[in-house]
Design an enzyme around this catalytic site. Structure first.
Site, short mmCIF file in Angstrom:
data_model
loop_
_atom_site.label_atom_id
_atom_site.label_comp_id
_atom_site.label_asym_id
_atom_site.label_seq_id
_atom_site.Cartn_x
_atom_site.Cartn_y
_atom_site.Cartn_z
CE LYS A 1 -3.76 -0.10 2.58
NZ LYS A 1 -4.60 -0.21 3.75
CE LYS B 1 -2.91 4.43 3.07
NZ LYS B 1 -4.30 4.48 3.75
#
Ligand code: C2G
Length: 130
Positions: free
Chosen positions: A45, A47
């Site tokens: 992701k 992130k």
């Protein structure tokens, strides 16, 4: 008992997340949150969370709408989760609209309106510029 599931990172927990969880719970009696692990966030992701998984999990478990927190380790586990936990309704914010319609084969799929003016990214940016 109507069982609902939702997925996310929930970093820097804010009222947009709470609004989503509150409305998700209103769709049933039992809400499971599949929380993205640090590895999944980093690998798939893109992130990097401010709070590590265990801290994000503890925050979610303190929310009255949340009944169970499980790890989200990959993009492919949703159908298995739905079967394993006997889910009736899969819910995501509408920034994901259409992306999980395939899960309609296993349960109801609903997208709820995002809370427009808040996001973890916005919080980080505004704090950086302070
Ligand atoms: N959300 C919202 N309003 C906001 C911000 C987030 O309703 N202002 C919702 C999102 O739509 C999502 C949930 O809160 O349903 C969690 O948001 P994120 O932590 O950003 O989740 P995301 O990174 O989109 O991960 O496999 C699915 C992914 O794990 C979803």
């Amino acid at each position: 008992m109507k069982r609902v599931i939702t997925y996310g990172t929930f970093d820097l927990l804010h009222y947009g997340h709470i609004n989503l969880l509150k409305r998700a719970k209103a769709n049933g009696d039992y809400l499971i949150v599949a929380l993205s692990t640090d590895e999944f966030n980093k690998k798939d992701k893109n992130k990097i969370c401010y709070f590590e998984y265990e801290k994000r999990k503890a925050l979610l478990e303190a929310i009255r709408y949340v009944d169970l927190v499980i790890p989200e380790e990959n993009w492919k586990q949703k159908a298995e989760d739905i079967k394993l936990y006997k889910i009736d309704t899969f819910i995501m914010g509408d920034d994901w609209k259409g992306k999980f319609d395939y899960l309609g084969e296993y349960c109801e799929v609903k997208y709820l309106e995002r809370t427009p003016e808040i996001s973890t990214t916005k919080i980080k940016e505004e704090l950086k510029n302070d």
